[in-house]
Design an enzyme around this catalytic site. Sequence first.
Site, short mmCIF file in Angstrom:
data_model
loop_
_atom_site.label_atom_id
_atom_site.label_comp_id
_atom_site.label_asym_id
_atom_site.label_seq_id
_atom_site.Cartn_x
_atom_site.Cartn_y
_atom_site.Cartn_z
N VAL A 27 0.87 -1.17 0.00
CA VAL A 27 0.00 0.00 0.00
C VAL A 27 0.90 1.22 0.00
CG1 VAL A 27 -2.01 -1.07 1.11
CG2 VAL A 27 -0.22 -0.02 2.52
N SER A 28 0.36 2.36 -0.45
CA SER A 28 1.17 3.56 -0.63
C SER A 28 1.24 4.48 0.58
CB SER A 28 0.64 4.39 -1.80
OG SER A 28 0.75 3.65 -2.99
N THR A 29 0.20 4.48 1.38
CA THR A 29 0.18 5.40 2.51
C THR A 29 -0.16 4.67 3.81
OG1 THR A 29 -2.15 5.96 2.25
CG2 THR A 29 -0.57 7.30 1.03
N GLN A 32 -3.77 3.57 4.38
CA GLN A 32 -4.33 2.46 3.59
C GLN A 32 -4.04 1.15 4.32
OE1 GLN A 32 -2.33 3.12 -0.14
NE2 GLN A 32 -4.08 4.21 -0.98
N LYS A 54 4.79 1.92 1.59
CA LYS A 54 5.63 3.04 1.16
C LYS A 54 4.90 3.90 0.14
CE LYS A 54 9.81 1.39 2.63
NZ LYS A 54 11.13 1.82 2.78
#
Length: 86
Positions: A27-29, A32, A54
């Site tokens: 996941v990016s954030t 999430q 990340k």
Amino acid sequence: MEGSPGENPLAAEPEGPPGALIGYARVSTADQLLDRQMTALTAAGCIRIFADQKSGKNAEREELWKALDYLRVGDTLVVPSAARRR
């Protein structure tokens, strides 16, 4: 022909046991959740799961590199859908 009598040197090698399923989730954030991906990878039968949390701006995926290093001949890397959900 060389080899034992009756041995076909062009025959396919016998198939060994199937490789393992290795999972990778990302996941990016921080807000999430990995839950859906982890559930899908577990249900798929992955024996080991690596996960990164990340930003998409950061190309360094430490856990992906670990997963790729962990893979052996015959293993399959399983990556669930990257659809974003919170």
